[in-house]
Design a protein around this motif. Structure first.
Motif, PDB file in Angstrom:
ATOM      1  N   PHE A 119       0.842  -1.188   0.000  1.00  0.00           N
ATOM      2  CA  PHE A 119       0.000   0.000   0.000  1.00  0.00           C
ATOM      3  C   PHE A 119       0.886   1.252   0.000  1.00  0.00           C
ATOM      4  O   PHE A 119       2.010   1.227   0.506  1.00  0.00           O
ATOM      5  CB  PHE A 119      -0.912   0.012   1.224  1.00  0.00           C
ATOM      6  CG  PHE A 119      -2.137  -0.846   1.073  1.00  0.00           C
ATOM      7  CD1 PHE A 119      -2.111  -2.006   0.315  1.00  0.00           C
ATOM      8  CD2 PHE A 119      -3.325  -0.504   1.692  1.00  0.00           C
ATOM      9  CE1 PHE A 119      -3.229  -2.807   0.175  1.00  0.00           C
ATOM     10  CE2 PHE A 119      -4.453  -1.292   1.566  1.00  0.00           C
ATOM     11  CZ  PHE A 119      -4.407  -2.441   0.803  1.00  0.00           C
ATOM     12  N   PRO A 120       0.400   2.370  -0.553  1.00  0.00           N
ATOM     13  CA  PRO A 120       1.220   3.596  -0.579  1.00  0.00           C
ATOM     14  C   PRO A 120       1.442   4.155   0.823  1.00  0.00           C
ATOM     15  O   PRO A 120       0.668   3.894   1.752  1.00  0.00           O
ATOM     16  CB  PRO A 120       0.388   4.555  -1.445  1.00  0.00           C
ATOM     17  CG  PRO A 120      -1.009   4.051  -1.341  1.00  0.00           C
ATOM     18  CD  PRO A 120      -0.908   2.555  -1.210  1.00  0.00           C
ATOM     19  N   MET A 121       2.479   4.948   0.971  1.00  0.00           N
ATOM     20  CA  MET A 121       2.807   5.520   2.273  1.00  0.00           C
ATOM     21  C   MET A 121       1.732   6.489   2.747  1.00  0.00           C
ATOM     22  O   MET A 121       1.570   6.707   3.950  1.00  0.00           O
ATOM     23  CB  MET A 121       4.157   6.238   2.197  1.00  0.00           C
ATOM     24  CG  MET A 121       5.330   5.328   1.858  1.00  0.00           C
ATOM     25  SD  MET A 121       5.555   3.993   3.069  1.00  0.00           S
ATOM     26  CE  MET A 121       5.897   4.949   4.540  1.00  0.00           C
ATOM     27  N   GLU A 122       0.995   7.090   1.812  1.00  0.00           N
ATOM     28  CA  GLU A 122      -0.071   8.022   2.196  1.00  0.00           C
ATOM     29  C   GLU A 122      -1.252   7.314   2.833  1.00  0.00           C
ATOM     30  O   GLU A 122      -2.150   7.972   3.379  1.00  0.00           O
ATOM     31  CB  GLU A 122      -0.551   8.802   0.967  1.00  0.00           C
ATOM     32  CG  GLU A 122       0.484   9.730   0.359  1.00  0.00           C
ATOM     33  CD  GLU A 122       1.473   8.988  -0.528  1.00  0.00           C
ATOM     34  OE1 GLU A 122       1.246   7.772  -0.762  1.00  0.00           O
ATOM     35  OE2 GLU A 122       2.455   9.611  -0.977  1.00  0.00           O
ATOM     36  N   PHE A 123      -1.275   5.987   2.751  1.00  0.00           N
ATOM     37  CA  PHE A 123      -2.413   5.246   3.293  1.00  0.00           C
ATOM     38  C   PHE A 123      -2.533   5.452   4.799  1.00  0.00           C
ATOM     39  O   PHE A 123      -3.640   5.637   5.323  1.00  0.00           O
ATOM     40  CB  PHE A 123      -2.248   3.760   2.967  1.00  0.00           C
ATOM     41  CG  PHE A 123      -3.348   2.894   3.508  1.00  0.00           C
ATOM     42  CD1 PHE A 123      -4.567   2.811   2.860  1.00  0.00           C
ATOM     43  CD2 PHE A 123      -3.161   2.161   4.669  1.00  0.00           C
ATOM     44  CE1 PHE A 123      -5.579   2.017   3.358  1.00  0.00           C
ATOM     45  CE2 PHE A 123      -4.168   1.364   5.171  1.00  0.00           C
ATOM     46  CZ  PHE A 123      -5.382   1.293   4.513  1.00  0.00           C
ATOM     47  N   SER A 124      -1.416   5.433   5.510  1.00  0.00           N
ATOM     48  CA  SER A 124      -1.449   5.597   6.962  1.00  0.00           C
ATOM     49  C   SER A 124      -1.989   6.968   7.351  1.00  0.00           C
ATOM     50  O   SER A 124      -2.782   7.094   8.296  1.00  0.00           O
ATOM     51  CB  SER A 124      -0.046   5.386   7.540  1.00  0.00           C
ATOM     52  OG  SER A 124      -0.044   5.555   8.937  1.00  0.00           O
ATOM     53  N   LYS A 125      -1.605   8.011   6.616  1.00  0.00           N
ATOM     54  CA  LYS A 125      -2.102   9.355   6.921  1.00  0.00           C
ATOM     55  C   LYS A 125      -3.599   9.467   6.645  1.00  0.00           C
ATOM     56  O   LYS A 125      -4.327  10.139   7.388  1.00  0.00           O
ATOM     57  CB  LYS A 125      -1.333  10.384   6.100  1.00  0.00           C
ATOM     58  CG  LYS A 125       0.161  10.437   6.410  1.00  0.00           C
ATOM     59  CD  LYS A 125       0.859  11.472   5.555  1.00  0.00           C
ATOM     60  CE  LYS A 125       2.356  11.512   5.854  1.00  0.00           C
ATOM     61  NZ  LYS A 125       3.064  12.502   4.997  1.00  0.00           N
ATOM     62  N   THR A 126      -4.064   8.808   5.589  1.00  0.00           N
ATOM     63  CA  THR A 126      -5.497   8.857   5.275  1.00  0.00           C
ATOM     64  C   THR A 126      -6.320   8.170   6.353  1.00  0.00           C
ATOM     65  O   THR A 126      -7.374   8.673   6.765  1.00  0.00           O
ATOM     66  CB  THR A 126      -5.750   8.196   3.911  1.00  0.00           C
ATOM     67  OG1 THR A 126      -4.907   8.803   2.921  1.00  0.00           O
ATOM     68  CG2 THR A 126      -7.199   8.356   3.499  1.00  0.00           C
ATOM     69  N   VAL A 127      -5.845   7.013   6.824  1.00  0.00           N
ATOM     70  CA  VAL A 127      -6.546   6.325   7.909  1.00  0.00           C
ATOM     71  C   VAL A 127      -6.567   7.195   9.165  1.00  0.00           C
ATOM     72  O   VAL A 127      -7.575   7.256   9.884  1.00  0.00           O
ATOM     73  CB  VAL A 127      -5.878   4.968   8.193  1.00  0.00           C
ATOM     74  CG1 VAL A 127      -6.483   4.309   9.431  1.00  0.00           C
ATOM     75  CG2 VAL A 127      -6.020   4.038   6.998  1.00  0.00           C
ATOM     76  N   LYS A 128      -5.487   7.902   9.416  1.00  0.00           N
ATOM     77  CA  LYS A 128      -5.424   8.781  10.589  1.00  0.00           C
ATOM     78  C   LYS A 128      -6.445   9.905  10.481  1.00  0.00           C
ATOM     79  O   LYS A 128      -7.109  10.256  11.472  1.00  0.00           O
ATOM     80  CB  LYS A 128      -4.012   9.350  10.728  1.00  0.00           C
ATOM     81  CG  LYS A 128      -3.829  10.249  11.931  1.00  0.00           C
ATOM     82  CD  LYS A 128      -2.401  10.760  12.023  1.00  0.00           C
ATOM     83  CE  LYS A 128      -2.232  11.677  13.234  1.00  0.00           C
ATOM     84  NZ  LYS A 128      -0.839  12.190  13.333  1.00  0.00           N
ATOM     85  N   ILE A 129      -6.611  10.471   9.293  1.00  0.00           N
ATOM     86  CA  ILE A 129      -7.583  11.558   9.119  1.00  0.00           C
ATOM     87  C   ILE A 129      -9.006  11.042   9.334  1.00  0.00           C
ATOM     88  O   ILE A 129      -9.835  11.693   9.995  1.00  0.00           O
ATOM     89  CB  ILE A 129      -7.418  12.181   7.720  1.00  0.00           C
ATOM     90  CG1 ILE A 129      -6.052  12.870   7.605  1.00  0.00           C
ATOM     91  CG2 ILE A 129      -8.531  13.176   7.437  1.00  0.00           C
ATOM     92  CD1 ILE A 129      -5.736  13.386   6.216  1.00  0.00           C
ATOM     93  N   ILE A 130      -9.312   9.859   8.786  1.00  0.00           N
ATOM     94  CA  ILE A 130     -10.650   9.285   8.981  1.00  0.00           C
ATOM     95  C   ILE A 130     -10.877   8.966  10.456  1.00  0.00           C
ATOM     96  O   ILE A 130     -11.969   9.186  11.001  1.00  0.00           O
ATOM     97  CB  ILE A 130     -10.811   8.030   8.108  1.00  0.00           C
ATOM     98  CG1 ILE A 130     -10.679   8.392   6.622  1.00  0.00           C
ATOM     99  CG2 ILE A 130     -12.156   7.362   8.359  1.00  0.00           C
ATOM    100  CD1 ILE A 130     -10.719   7.195   5.694  1.00  0.00           C
TER     101      ILE A 130
END
Length: 516
Positions: A119-130
């Motif tokens: 998965f892309p590295m931005e995936f962790s940040k997106t989950v954090k925002i949600i």
């Protein structure tokens, strides 16, 4: 004089004796060396003593490794364990710790998806925002409950703390199923081609951290977290009966997913995945997209958002809608076109039944996900090779993780005793199967072999007509697709059947509108 008792090495003047006995209340080895500082007396009056004589008895026990342990030390250990239980938090501090533990598990799952699944590295940040959006929703409900509590403080049947906890229901609407919902919505926003069947397969094969997730928490948090919160982090069972789809829709509504994120799912990748999973000819991809164009203005379907625990119309869920379109296209094409003879359909049914639980890790994990959806059915139809593959998975994947979970908190002396017990009959270490992802050569070769085997029956001459048997074979193909895709996406066969019937009615209505 008492008899000898085997115990630890004496060690006095390099004495190697392990035999001990009690002389005048002192523990003495067979060579006369006295162990100092290990004397305990019992001064209780004995009832059977008629002359009032007071006896002094030394109470000795042994631990798991065979060393001596006084009863006083054992009682002190029990007192310390009771103090550890008293350290568990309650009320608001416990809920705050539960949120920290839940966030810690989310981060562990994100790391696994990024490292193991690419998965892309931005995936962790997106989950954090949600996740932060969901926390804001919880805080908003709590503040609303607090205002209502100030107005109703005179109500004798409900306390202020009860009113404060009512909107969140104690659990704050969170479970291990919520973690999958957060990851799925992040995939939708980023356009990652991961669907509900992928998450169900990962947790069913114990690859993704999900079951008994509390074991990966720091030890200090585990000691303070109450048991009712720990049970939430156990993971319960594999989601079925569209539970995961319900949770995704509920979280999407609470975080207002359509307002702040990209909420449409492209149908093309999912249709392609259905074609490769079922092993049907590639032209069914075009047939399914043609039906999709009849019902949708574009090739994307928005994520459903609702606050109910279930939906009476499962065809509104985007993935179930696409799966129903795929089954409808296969059913109609096979019924009205003779390009696929009966020999080909029978070969597909035979090949689909035998190409299960092979040494390929991807197909094996898929079958494990199907078994999790049918816990009451035993795999009595397995061949010897299939049963061996399942037992290999138990030995190489399940048992090591289960042993790690059960042995992570036992005392050191118990671990030593267990290791000595296991060394009595050493077991040969089994070779672990190599993982095979959907993009690996193993999966591609297996898929190509499946196509070649079934396509060879397509050119077989059909000398005798099978007009009466063809509808029966087509019905078997449809039932096979319904059964497999229902287990694949974590829904019941009844729910998927209702979705297919609703989609067929909508397609017929759209065709009639175009005809007029």
């Amino acid at each position: 004089m008492s008899t000898y008792i085997r115990g630890p090495v004496c060690g006095t003047d390099n004495c190697r004796s392990r035999l001990w006995r009690i002389i005048n209340g002192h523990r003495t080895c067979q060579y006369g060396h006295v162990m100092e500082g290990d004397v305990e007396f019992n001064d209780d009056d004995e009832e059977f003593s008629a002359m009032g004589v007071v006896t002094r008895r030394l109470n000795l026990t042994t631990n798991a490794t065979g060393n001596f342990q006084s009863s006083q030390a054992f009682s002190q250990t029990q007192v310390l364990s009771q103090h550890d239980d008293e350290k568990r938090l309650l009320g608001a501090p416990a809920r705050e710790l539960f949120l920290k533990c839940f966030q810690y598990i989310l981060r562990k799952q994100c790391s696994w998806l990024i490292e193991e699944q690419g998965f892309p590295m931005e995936f962790s940040k997106t989950v954090k925002i949600i996740w932060m959006s969901y926390l804001n929703h919880i805080e908003l409900d709590t503040s609303t409950a607090g205002n209502d509590a100030n107005e109703m403080v005179n109500t004798p049947s409900q306390t202020l703390d009860e009113i404060h906890r009512t909107p969140n229901g104690g659990r704050m609407g969170l479970s291990m199923l919520s973690t999958l919902a957060f990851h799925y919505l992040a995939c939708v926003h980023l356009g990652v081609p991961a669907h509900t069947n992928d998450f169900i397969r990962w947790i069913s094969s114990l690859e993704m951290p999900y079951f008994r997730a509390a074991e990966c928490l720091p030890t200090e948090w585990q000691k303070k977290l109450p048991n009712y919160y720990t049970q939430i982090l156990e993971g319960s069972s594999v989601p079925r009966n569209a539970q995961l789809h319900h949770k995704i829709a509920s979280v999407a509504l609470q975080v207002k997913f359509s307002e702040h994120f990209h909420d449409t799912i492209p149908a093309g990748p999912l249709i392609l995945k259905l074609v490769t999973l079922t092993g049907l000819p590639p032209e069914f991809y075009l047939y399914t997209t043609t039906l999709l164009e009849l019902l949708e203005d574009q090739s994307c379907i928005a994520v459903l958002a609702h606050d109910s625990t279930h939906v009476a119309r499962p065809h509104l869920y985007p993935e179930l809608r696409i799966a129903a379109l795929f089954i409808t296209s296969v059913d109609w094409v096979l019924q009205h076109q003779d390009d696929y003879n009966i020999e080909y359909l029978l070969a597909w049914l035979r090949r689909e039944n035998t190409a299960r639980l092979t040494q390929d890790t991807a197909s094996r994990n898929r079958e494990l996900g199907h078994l999790a959806q049918r816990p009451s059915q035993l795999p009595v139809a397995w061949t010897q090779d299939q049963a061996s593959a399942y037992l290999d998975w138990l030995e190489s994947d399940f048992l090591p993780k289960y042993d790690h979970f059960t042995n992570s908190h036992i005392p050191l002396d118990h671990k030593i005793a267990r290791r000595k017990l296991y060394n009595i009959i050493p077991l040969r270490t089994a070779a672990k199967l190599e993982p095979a992802h959907p993009t690996s050569p193993t999966f591609i070769n297996a898929l190509q072999e499946f196509y070649f085997t079934t396509a060879s029956s397509l050119s077989t001459a059909d000398e005798t007509p099978h007009a009466a048997a063809r509808p029966t074979v087509v019905a078997k193909v449809k039932n096979k697709l319904m059964k497999d895709l229902a287990a694949e996406f974590g829904v019941s066969s009844h729910q998927l059947t209702n979705a297919v019937n609703a989609i067929q009615k909508q397609c017929l209505a759209a065709v009639r509108r175009q005809a007029t």
